[in-house]
Design an enzyme around this catalytic site. Structure first.
Site: not given
Ligand SMILES: NC(=O)c1ccc[n+]([C@@H]2O[C@H](COP(=O)([O-])OP(=O)(O)OC[C@H]3O[C@@H](n4cnc5c(N)ncnc54)[C@H](O)[C@@H]3O)[C@@H](O)[C@H]2O)c1
Length: 316
Positions: A91, A151, A154, A178
């Site tokens: 983490r 959460d 879910r 979370h």
């Molecule tokens: N809060 C929640 O409940 C929840 C649920 C699922 C995923 N997430 C989180 O959401 C985030 C994204 O997940 P994902 O599956 O879409 O990842 P992903 O890898 O599919 O997409 C991330 C995107 O961010 C872009 N990126 C990286 N650095 C950047 C920057 N400086 N400026 C602009 N764009 C940038 C990348 O190019 C990529 O397209 C992760 O941290 C994941 O853990 C959160």
């Protein structure tokens, strides 16, 4: 003070979460214009092309790609940029990686848009919500993390399956982080205002605590199970983000479990985590101070401690 355009939403990070959020917004018809921004410009362009082709089946919505500066004028800026937790990654590793990205993008977002609401989805979402609050200098009402909205969804889904009622009739919240230290509020969980124990009596069934514990474990560990099977989770969180955007744009005053700054709650201060929160056009209207059992307070304190430790590790 310029008034943000209630019809415009910007999404930074067009990966699984950001692009699915854009899709949910398109189907909802909530936004007239959606700006999609990603450091991988080609990816953002591809998503925009694909989304545009869905427009005839949905609602008139203008999509465009842009740079961070194109967040200007958006009522809500969704931050979904950054990686998810990879195999073997802790983490803290993830927090350090995504905090670097946020230190770059949040000040630029705010330079172009001081009046909108920041909605953070990137993990670890509570730690990045607190960091965004500091980096942006925005009032706490306008910095919101998606927190435990997912959460809680879910949890309500699993309880609804178990008790055989519509999930919308199950009122039960996950609060705190979370993540692994999140806290189920069993003491206030109810169906139609009936405590779960009373609901069981009324239905002629026995309240089964081990079954409830299993439901919570399944809620808490759902992301691991989904990621193991399909690599990422995005539909449910995108629906949750859409719901947060909806209550903002339509000024609905919906109660949602989102992560915002907590102060003076059971002695907890200066930490972002989720509690049921009234959200409306101006952002946070009120964070509801649930009256918790002693055991729940102890778990919430532990959850806040975990968040503080992670924040300290990223020098926040
Ligand atoms: N809060 C929640 O409940 C929840 C649920 C699922 C995923 N997430 C989180 O959401 C985030 C994204 O997940 P994902 O599956 O879409 O990842 P992903 O890898 O599919 O997409 C991330 C995107 O961010 C872009 N990126 C990286 N650095 C950047 C920057 N400086 N400026 C602009 N764009 C940038 C990348 O190019 C990529 O397209 C992760 O941290 C994941 O853990 C959160």
């Amino acid at each position: 003070m310029p008034i943000p355009d209630t019809a415009r939403v910007a999404i930074v990070g067009a990966g699984h979460v950001g692009s699915t959020c854009a899709y949910a917004l398109l189907l909802s018809g909530l936004a007239a214009e959606i700006v999609i921004i990603d450091s991988d410009r080609s990816r953002a362009e591809g998503e925009v092309m694909d989304l545009r082709h869905a427009e005839p089946f949905a609602h008139p919505t203008t999509f465009r790609t842009g740079d961070i500066e194109d967040c200007a004028g958006a009522a809500v800026v969704v931050l979904a940029a950054g990686a998810g937790q990879g195999p073997g990654e802790t983490r803290v590793d993830l927090a350090q990686k995504n905090a670097r990205i946020f230190r770059d993008i949040v000040p630029r977002v705010v330079r172009s848009n001081r009046d909108g609401i920041l909605l953070i989805a990137t993990n670890p979402v509570d730690v990045l919500t607190r960091l965004s609050l500091k980096l942006s200098g925005l009032p706490p009402e306008r910095v919101i993390g998606s927190g435990t909205i997912l959460d809680t969804a879910r949890f309500r889904h699993l309880l609804s399956q178990y008790y055989g009622v519509d999930p919308r009739s199950v009122h039960a919240y996950i609060i705190g982080e979370h993540g692994d230290s999140e806290v189920p509020v069993w003491s206030l969980a109810n169906i139609a205002g009936m405590r779960l124990q009373d609901f069981c009596v009324a239905q002629g069934r026995v309240y089964d605590q081990p079954a409830m514990d299993a439901i919570f474990a399944e809620t808490r560990d759902a992301a691991y199970e989904i990621i193991r099977r399909k690599g990422a989770t995005y539909f449910a969180v995108a629906a949750g983000l859409m719901r947060i955007v909806e209550t903002i744009l339509r000024n609905q005053r919906t109660v949602l479990s989102v992560s915002t700054l907590v102060s003076d709650y059971y002695g907890l201060d200066d930490v972002c985590f989720s509690l049921p929160t009234i959200i409306a056009r101006a952002g946070v209207v009120d964070k509801l101070r649930l009256d918790l059992s002693e055991a729940e307070v102890a778990k919430l304190r532990r959850s806040a401690e975990v968040l503080r430790e992670t924040s300290a590790r990223i020098n926040d």
